[in-house]
Design an enzyme around this catalytic site. Structure first.
Site, PDB file in Angstrom:
ATOM      1  N   GLY A  11      -5.292  -8.553  -8.214  1.00 40.49           N
ATOM      2  CA  GLY A  11      -4.184  -8.960  -7.338  1.00 40.49           C
ATOM      3  C   GLY A  11      -3.040  -7.978  -7.453  1.00 40.49           C
ATOM      4  O   GLY A  11      -3.117  -7.000  -8.231  1.00 40.49           O
ATOM      5  N   ASP A  12      -2.007  -8.170  -6.626  1.00 44.49           N
ATOM      6  CA  ASP A  12      -0.813  -7.302  -6.620  1.00 44.49           C
ATOM      7  C   ASP A  12      -1.142  -5.843  -6.317  1.00 44.49           C
ATOM      8  O   ASP A  12      -0.487  -4.933  -6.820  1.00 44.49           O
ATOM      9  CB  ASP A  12      -0.061  -7.380  -7.966  1.00 44.49           C
ATOM     10  CG  ASP A  12       0.149  -8.813  -8.409  1.00 44.49           C
ATOM     11  OD1 ASP A  12       0.473  -9.630  -7.545  1.00 44.49           O
ATOM     12  OD2 ASP A  12      -0.022  -9.110  -9.610  1.00 44.49           O
ATOM     13  N   GLU A  13      -2.172  -5.633  -5.509  1.00 47.80           N
ATOM     14  CA  GLU A  13      -2.578  -4.255  -5.190  1.00 47.80           C
ATOM     15  C   GLU A  13      -1.731  -3.652  -4.069  1.00 47.80           C
ATOM     16  O   GLU A  13      -1.799  -2.448  -3.815  1.00 47.80           O
ATOM     17  CB  GLU A  13      -4.055  -4.210  -4.740  1.00 47.80           C
ATOM     18  CG  GLU A  13      -5.066  -4.656  -5.787  1.00 47.80           C
ATOM     19  CD  GLU A  13      -5.418  -6.142  -5.645  1.00 47.80           C
ATOM     20  OE1 GLU A  13      -4.698  -6.839  -4.885  1.00 47.80           O
ATOM     21  OE2 GLU A  13      -6.371  -6.590  -6.290  1.00 47.80           O
ATOM     22  N   HIS A  40       3.247 -11.720  -1.711  1.00 42.66           N
ATOM     23  CA  HIS A  40       3.051 -10.402  -1.112  1.00 42.66           C
ATOM     24  C   HIS A  40       4.425  -9.814  -0.844  1.00 42.66           C
ATOM     25  O   HIS A  40       5.222 -10.418  -0.130  1.00 42.66           O
ATOM     26  CB  HIS A  40       2.308 -10.525   0.225  1.00 42.66           C
ATOM     27  CG  HIS A  40       0.878 -10.917   0.074  1.00 42.66           C
ATOM     28  ND1 HIS A  40       0.089 -11.273   1.128  1.00 42.66           N
ATOM     29  CD2 HIS A  40       0.096 -10.995  -1.011  1.00 42.66           C
ATOM     30  CE1 HIS A  40      -1.117 -11.561   0.701  1.00 42.66           C
ATOM     31  NE2 HIS A  40      -1.142 -11.407  -0.598  1.00 42.66           N
ATOM     32  N   PRO A 306       6.713 -10.570 -16.207  1.00 48.06           N
ATOM     33  CA  PRO A 306       6.298  -9.173 -16.333  1.00 48.06           C
ATOM     34  C   PRO A 306       4.776  -9.089 -16.201  1.00 48.06           C
ATOM     35  O   PRO A 306       4.064  -9.899 -16.778  1.00 48.06           O
ATOM     36  CB  PRO A 306       6.717  -8.781 -17.758  1.00 48.06           C
ATOM     37  CG  PRO A 306       7.396  -9.959 -18.343  1.00 48.06           C
ATOM     38  CD  PRO A 306       7.304 -11.110 -17.431  1.00 48.06           C
ATOM     39  N   ASP A 335       2.296   7.001  -5.700  1.00 47.12           N
ATOM     40  CA  ASP A 335       3.551   7.710  -6.008  1.00 47.12           C
ATOM     41  C   ASP A 335       4.063   7.399  -7.411  1.00 47.12           C
ATOM     42  O   ASP A 335       4.677   8.243  -8.065  1.00 47.12           O
ATOM     43  CB  ASP A 335       4.633   7.334  -4.987  1.00 47.12           C
ATOM     44  CG  ASP A 335       4.781   5.822  -4.835  1.00 47.12           C
ATOM     45  OD1 ASP A 335       3.775   5.171  -4.507  1.00 47.12           O
ATOM     46  OD2 ASP A 335       5.880   5.297  -5.087  1.00 47.12           O
TER      47      ASP A 335
HETATM   48  P1  GDP Z   1       0.011  -7.997  -2.933  1.00 42.79           P
HETATM   49  O1  GDP Z   1       0.049  -9.397  -3.409  1.00 42.79           O
HETATM   50  O2  GDP Z   1      -1.330  -7.367  -3.045  1.00 42.79           O
HETATM   51  O3  GDP Z   1       0.604  -7.854  -1.555  1.00 42.79           O
HETATM   52  O4  GDP Z   1       0.960  -7.138  -3.906  1.00 42.79           O
HETATM   53  P2  GDP Z   1       2.431  -7.475  -4.437  1.00 42.79           P
HETATM   54  O5  GDP Z   1       3.381  -7.469  -3.331  1.00 42.79           O
HETATM   55  O6  GDP Z   1       2.391  -8.659  -5.326  1.00 42.79           O
HETATM   56  O7  GDP Z   1       2.658  -6.237  -5.431  1.00 42.79           O
HETATM   57  C1  GDP Z   1       2.614  -4.936  -4.992  1.00 42.79           C
HETATM   58  C2  GDP Z   1       3.911  -4.240  -5.422  1.00 42.79           C
HETATM   59  O8  GDP Z   1       3.780  -2.865  -5.165  1.00 42.79           O
HETATM   60  C3  GDP Z   1       5.130  -4.673  -4.630  1.00 42.79           C
HETATM   61  O9  GDP Z   1       6.257  -4.538  -5.450  1.00 42.79           O
HETATM   62  C4  GDP Z   1       5.163  -3.661  -3.476  1.00 42.79           C
HETATM   63  O10 GDP Z   1       6.459  -3.489  -2.917  1.00 42.79           O
HETATM   64  C5  GDP Z   1       4.724  -2.443  -4.189  1.00 42.79           C
HETATM   65  N1  GDP Z   1       4.024  -1.422  -3.401  1.00 42.79           N
HETATM   66  C6  GDP Z   1       3.041  -1.575  -2.488  1.00 42.79           C
HETATM   67  N2  GDP Z   1       2.583  -0.358  -2.104  1.00 42.79           N
HETATM   68  C7  GDP Z   1       3.289   0.538  -2.811  1.00 42.79           C
HETATM   69  C8  GDP Z   1       3.263   1.971  -2.898  1.00 42.79           C
HETATM   70  O11 GDP Z   1       2.463   2.660  -2.273  1.00 42.79           O
HETATM   71  N3  GDP Z   1       4.138   2.558  -3.755  1.00 42.79           N
HETATM   72  C9  GDP Z   1       5.021   1.836  -4.522  1.00 42.79           C
HETATM   73  N4  GDP Z   1       5.846   2.484  -5.335  1.00 42.79           N
HETATM   74  N5  GDP Z   1       5.050   0.507  -4.470  1.00 42.79           N
HETATM   75  C10 GDP Z   1       4.201  -0.128  -3.638  1.00 42.79           C
END
Ligand code: GDP
Length: 425
Positions: A11-13, A40, A306, A335
Site C-alpha cells: 500500500g501507499d505506492e 490516497h 510513521p 525522486d
Molecule cells: P496510495 O494510497 O497508494 O495512493 O498512496 P499514499 O497517498 O498513501 O502515499 C503515497 C505518498 O507518496 C503520498 O504522500 C504522495 O503524495 C506521495 N507521492 C506519490 N507519488 C510520488 C512521487 O512520485 N514522488 C514523491 N516524492 N512523492 C509521491
C-alpha cells in the site's frame, strides 16, 4: 476500456496520484474494495487532499465516481469527505454508490477497538476503522446492504435486532463493555439513509452499460497485493481482496472486461502496521528515508502513523505484480532516492541457508534474510524532468534493472508528488 490501478506492494505506492492523473482522460473512476481505513494523497491545482473513501476522480468534473458493492461504506466518513471537498471550493463530485454495498456500522468500529485492546501486545496494528468486523459480518451474512434502508422498515428492524443480540453477547461477555442499544443504532441508520439517498443506484448496471458505450473506466485499488487477505502476509493483511482479480466482483463487471492492469510499484518500500518486512531499514538510514519520503515524509494518510521503510524488495514486488496480473507498471516516488550515494535492491531471500527469489508463504517470512545488489545513486533532483532520456544514467540503470527483473514494462514513472510529475515511456 477498463483499466485497474492497483498496488504491487504493501500500500501507499501512490495509486491516488496515478488515478488522479489518469482521471483527466477517463469517464468513470471506481472504488471496489476496502473502506476508509487507508488514504490516497492527491496534490493538484486545488491543493493537497487525503481521500479515504471517495474515488480519486472527484476532482474532475466530467468523471463519474462510483463506490462499488465491494466497499465498506462508512457513511460518517463519506459525509465528512464530501464536506471537506465543498469547504475547499471543489464542485460537488458526480458520485454514485452501489445499492448492494454494505454499511460499516459504528459497532464495527467499537469491536475493532475492543479486539485490539484485548489482543494487547499481540495486536494487528489495525487502523481501528472497523474493517475486519465489517467484512466478517458480510461473509457471516449479518451485514446490512444499503438497499435494505429503502425497503420494508419492519424487516430492517428485525434484521438489526438479530445483529445487535449477537454483538451484545460479545461486548458484554468477551470485552466487558457497555452494550449497544437498538434504538440508537436504528436512528443512526435512518440518518445514514438521508445522507445516502441522492447517491444510491445499481452501479453494476451503470458500469456494464458504460462498458457497452465504450467509456473509459478506472478501477482504483486500495492498499497493495501484500495486504491481500489470500495472497498477502496473512494474518497481517487487510480484510478484503486488494488484487485486480477481485475488482470485477467488487464493481460488478465481467472479469474479461479488465483489459489493462497497472501495478503501482514504489521505488523503495514502505509499510504500515505490523508484520514481516524483509528489506526493512532501521536507525538513521530509516529515519532519513522516512523524513524525505513521499511528499512530506512517510506518515500514514489516515492515521498519521510513521510508516516503516526499507529498500525496494524485488522478491515481494515481482510476486505482487504477478498476483495483480499486471500488464504494466507505474514506478513511483523515484525522486525521493536522489539523496543517496548508494541504493540497495533486495533481489533474493535467504531462507535456512538457501537463496530464493520466490516469495514464500507467510509462515516462512520471519526466517527470510535479504540479499542485496548495490547501485550507484544519481545524486540529483529529477522532479523537473519530463522526458525519459533526460534522466541521469544511474537513474535509468535503476529503472531498467527493476523492469528486467520483474519482466513487466515500466510505462509510467512518477518523479514528484504533483499531478504533472509524470514521465511516460
Ligand atoms: P496510495 O494510497 O497508494 O495512493 O498512496 P499514499 O497517498 O498513501 O502515499 C503515497 C505518498 O507518496 C503520498 O504522500 C504522495 O503524495 C506521495 N507521492 C506519490 N507519488 C510520488 C512521487 O512520485 N514522488 C514523491 N516524492 N512523492 C509521491
Amino acid at each position: 476500456m477498463v483499466t485497474a490501478i492497483v498496488g504491487a506492494n504493501w500500500g501507499d505506492e501512490g495509486k491516488g496520484k496515478i488515478t488522479d492523473h489518469l482521471s483527466n482522460t477517463s469517464d468513470i473512476v471506481v472504488r471496489f474494495q476496502g473502506g476508509s481505513n487507508a488514504g490516497h494523497t492527491i496534490i493538484n491545482e486545488y491543493g493537497k487532499f487525503a481521500l479515504h473513501l471517495l474515488p480519486s476522480g472527484v476532482f474532475c468534473k466530467n468523471v463519474t465516481n462510483v463506490i462499488g458493492n465491494g466497499v465498506a461504506v462508512n457513511v460518517d466518513e463519506l459525509d465528512k469527505e464530501l464536506k471537506m471537498l465543498k469547504d475547499s471550493g471543489i464542485p460537488d463530485p458526480n458520485l454514485i454508490i452501489s445499492d448492494r454495498a454494505q454499511i460499516l456500522m459504528p459497532y464495527h468500529i467499537l469491536l475493532d477497538i475492543y479486539e485490539e485492546e484485548r489482543l494487547s501486545s499481540k495486536k494487528f496494528g489495525s487502523t481501528k476503522s472497523g474493517i475486519a468486523p465489517f467484512y466478517s459480518d458480510k461473509f457471516a451474512k449479518i451485514g446490512i446492504q444499503i438497499n435494505e434502508l429503502f425497503a420494508n422498515a419492519e424487516n430492517l428492524k428485525q434484521h438489526l435486532k438479530n445483529i445487535i443480540e449477537v454483538k451484545n453477547v460479545l461486548i458484554r461477555h468477551l470485552y466487558k463493555k457497555e452494550e449497544i442499544r437498538f434504538e440508537e443504532v436504528f436512528d443512526k441508520l435512518m440518518y445514514y439513509k438521508e445522507i445516502l439517498t441522492p447517491f444510491v443506484q445499481d452501479t453494476s448496471n451503470f458500469l456494464q452499460n458504460a462498458i457497452k458505450d465504450n467509456k473509459k473506466i478506472l478501477l482504483e485499488g486500495q492498499l497493495g497485493a501484500l495486504k491481500d487477505t489470500d495472497f498477502g502476509i496473512y494474518p497481517m493483511v487487510t480484510s478484503s481482496n486488494t488484487i485486480a482479480g477481485y475488482a470485477s466482483v467488487g464493481a460488478g463487471i465481467p472479469p474479461y472486461e479488465i483489459k489493462e492492469i497497472i501495478a503501482v510499484v514504489k521505488a523503495y518500500s514502505s509499510c504500515v502496521g505490523t508484520g514481516d518486512f524483509v528489506s526493512e531499514l532501521f536507525g538513521d538510514e530509516a529515519d532519513t528515508l522516512r523524513k524525505l519520503g513521499g511528499d512530506c515524509g512517510e506518515y500514514g494518510a489516515t492515521t498519521g502513523r510513521p510508516r516503516r521503510v526499507g529498500w525496494l524488495d524485488l522478491v515481494a514486488t515481482k510476486y505482487g505484480c504477478k498476483m495483480q496480473g499486471a500488464t504494466c507498471i507505474a514506478f513511483t516516488v523515484l525522486d525521493v532516492l536522489g539523496y543517496l550515494d548508494e541504493i540497495k535492491i533486495c533481489t533474493g531471500y535467504e531462507i535456512n541457508g538457501k537463496v530464493t527469489n520466490k516469495f514464500p508463504t507467510p509462515s516462512k517470512l520471519s526466517q527470510s534474510k535479504p540479499i542485496y545488489e548495490v547501485f550507484k545513486g544519481w545524486k540529483c533532483d529529477i522532479r523537473e524532468i519530463s522526458n525519459y532520456n533526460d534522466l541521469p544514467y544511474e537513474c535509468k540503470k535503476y529503472i531498467e534493472f527493476v523492469e528486467n527483473q520483474i519482466g513487466i514494462p515500466i510505462k509510467i514513472i512518477s518523479n514528484g508528488p504533483s499531478r504533472q510529475s509524470i514521465i511516460y515511456r
